[in-house]
Motif scaffolding. Structure first.
Motif, PDB file in Angstrom:
ATOM      1  N   THR A 120       5.521 -13.522   3.929  1.00 61.05           N
ATOM      2  CA  THR A 120       6.042 -14.388   2.863  1.00 61.05           C
ATOM      3  C   THR A 120       6.860 -13.577   1.856  1.00 61.05           C
ATOM      4  OG1 THR A 120       4.035 -15.692   3.100  1.00 61.05           O
ATOM      5  CG2 THR A 120       5.369 -16.138   1.181  1.00 61.05           C
ATOM      6  N   ASN A 122       9.246 -11.623   2.252  1.00 62.49           N
ATOM      7  CA  ASN A 122       9.530 -10.254   2.711  1.00 62.49           C
ATOM      8  C   ASN A 122      10.366 -10.343   3.978  1.00 62.49           C
ATOM      9  OD1 ASN A 122       9.477  -7.516   3.246  1.00 62.49           O
ATOM     10  ND2 ASN A 122       7.436  -7.568   4.168  1.00 62.49           N
ATOM     11  N   ASN A 200       4.977 -14.832  -2.612  1.00 59.01           N
ATOM     12  CA  ASN A 200       3.997 -13.868  -2.115  1.00 59.01           C
ATOM     13  C   ASN A 200       2.690 -13.979  -2.899  1.00 59.01           C
ATOM     14  OD1 ASN A 200       2.645 -11.662  -1.082  1.00 59.01           O
ATOM     15  ND2 ASN A 200       4.514 -10.469  -0.875  1.00 59.01           N
ATOM     16  N   ARG A 206      -0.040  -5.187  -4.868  1.00 60.27           N
ATOM     17  CA  ARG A 206      -0.483  -5.757  -3.593  1.00 60.27           C
ATOM     18  C   ARG A 206      -1.942  -5.424  -3.280  1.00 60.27           C
ATOM     19  NH1 ARG A 206       3.141  -3.397   0.489  1.00 60.27           N
ATOM     20  NH2 ARG A 206       1.931  -4.599   1.987  1.00 60.27           N
ATOM     21  N   TYR A 297       9.813  -6.848  -2.821  1.00 60.24           N
ATOM     22  CA  TYR A 297       8.550  -6.654  -2.107  1.00 60.24           C
ATOM     23  C   TYR A 297       8.324  -5.157  -1.848  1.00 60.24           C
ATOM     24  CZ  TYR A 297       4.997  -7.110   1.540  1.00 60.24           C
ATOM     25  OH  TYR A 297       3.844  -7.012   2.278  1.00 60.24           O
TER      26      TYR A 297
END
Length: 329
Positions: A120, A122, A200, A206, A297
């Protein structure tokens, strides 16, 4: 003795009347029979038509009534397990290639959606190429799902390659309203918030996942498994479930009075420094920008000077900075 023949005559007369009445009844019945037959035929035709309609509903591509449709959810499950973990995601791509090549139609239709969940916001080249290939598939449901997946994969990135692919698809499908609707949807997602937003579900370098965002994505992707009866029919409002997954991807700094603060930051590819001794560099190949700045990302930001001290360990989203009392120019 003269009365008996009269009785016999009467009985004979009544028999004749009964016979005549019987003949009339049989005539009426014979007249009714064609009507009844016609009615029965009409009913049989209606039953056949309704059964054909039912068959159409059950045999409609992507329908929940289709046999083996539960396997499509299992395909999404593979992506859900591998999401957010680079090695697992790479390994699952191989599984998806096998499913696309050898899987049943029901499974093939779910694979583009699983790729969308896996990557997502990316847009990696291998995934984009795979989805681009399946956007021209002979199965119209696979093609629509691939087009929608392209939008989710590139959501909020303004990716020029993806935008070009979608423009070509819009020309290719200009006579197919359903497919064109999907292309326009994907184009809108690609330029989500003019490139300032993302779908995302991960945040804090992350490390953390937002369950609400994943739930929103899963709701839309699950309804896309049966798009012909949901999003492409009368449940198009299901697309609003993407809203919980939308979050800004910019870095904005403020001072302690919450006034916007313009400071220099270095933005580069994040490096995993877990377990390394000393103070290793956390980013590589950085560029120096002035806030506010957009983070793509896998990118990370750090303050370029020691003039300010961030009040959060993660430089992401909205960050409050305090003036460093020990700083001297």
């Amino acid at each position: 003795g003269g009365e008996k023949p009269a009785v016999e005559g009467a009985t004979n007369g009544s028999k004749e009347q009964a016979a005549a009445a019987g003949d009339e009844n049989t005539e009426e019945k014979s007249e009714d029979k064609p009507k009844e037959k016609a009615k029965a035929k009409a009913k049989a035709k209606e039953a056949k038509i309704s059964s054909k309609k039912d068959d159409k509903v059950s045999a409609e591509p992507g329908s929940i009534a289709e046999p083996g449709s539960h396997q499509a959810v299992a395909v999404l499950g593979i992506a859900l397990i591998a999401v957010g973990e680079d090695i697992g995601a790479e390994m699952s791509l191989r599984s998806f290639n096998h499913l696309l090549r050898y899987g049943d139609p029901v499974i093939r239709r779910a694979v583009p959606l699983a790729l969308a969940l896996l990557s997502t916001s990316n847009p990696q080249l291998p995934i984009l190429d795979t989805l681009s290939k399946f956007s021209h598939d002979s199965d119209p449901t696979v093609a629509r799902n691939a087009i929608f997946a392209m939008g989710v994969v590139g959501s909020g990135t303004n990716n020029s390659r993806l935008a070009g692919l979608l423009r070509n698809l819009a020309q290719f499908y200009h006579k197919e309203p359903q497919d064109l609707f999907m292309v326009r949807l994907a184009q809108g997602l690609t330029h989500l918030g003019k490139g300032t937003l993302t779908l995302n579900p991960f945040h804090s370098d992350r490390a953390l996942l937002t369950p609400v965002a994943v739930a929103g994505l899963m709701a839309v992707l699950t309804s896309m498994l049966d798009a012909s009866n949901t999003i492409l029919k009368d449940a198009h409002y299901m697309l609003y479930y993407l809203t919980p997954a939308i979050q800004p991807r910019m870095l904005v700094t403020f001072d302690e009075e919450l006034s916007p603060l313009s400071t220099t930051v270095r933005v580069g590819q994040a490096v995993d420094v877990v377990g390394q001794a000393g103070k290793p560099k956390t980013i590589t190949g950085f560029q120096t920008h002035t806030t506010p700045v957009l983070l793509a990302y896998g990118e990370r930001a750090e303050l370029a000077s020691e003039e300010y001290i961030p009040l959060t360990p993660v430089m992401e989203g909205f960050v409050i900075c305090r003036k460093n009392p020990d700083y001297h120019e």
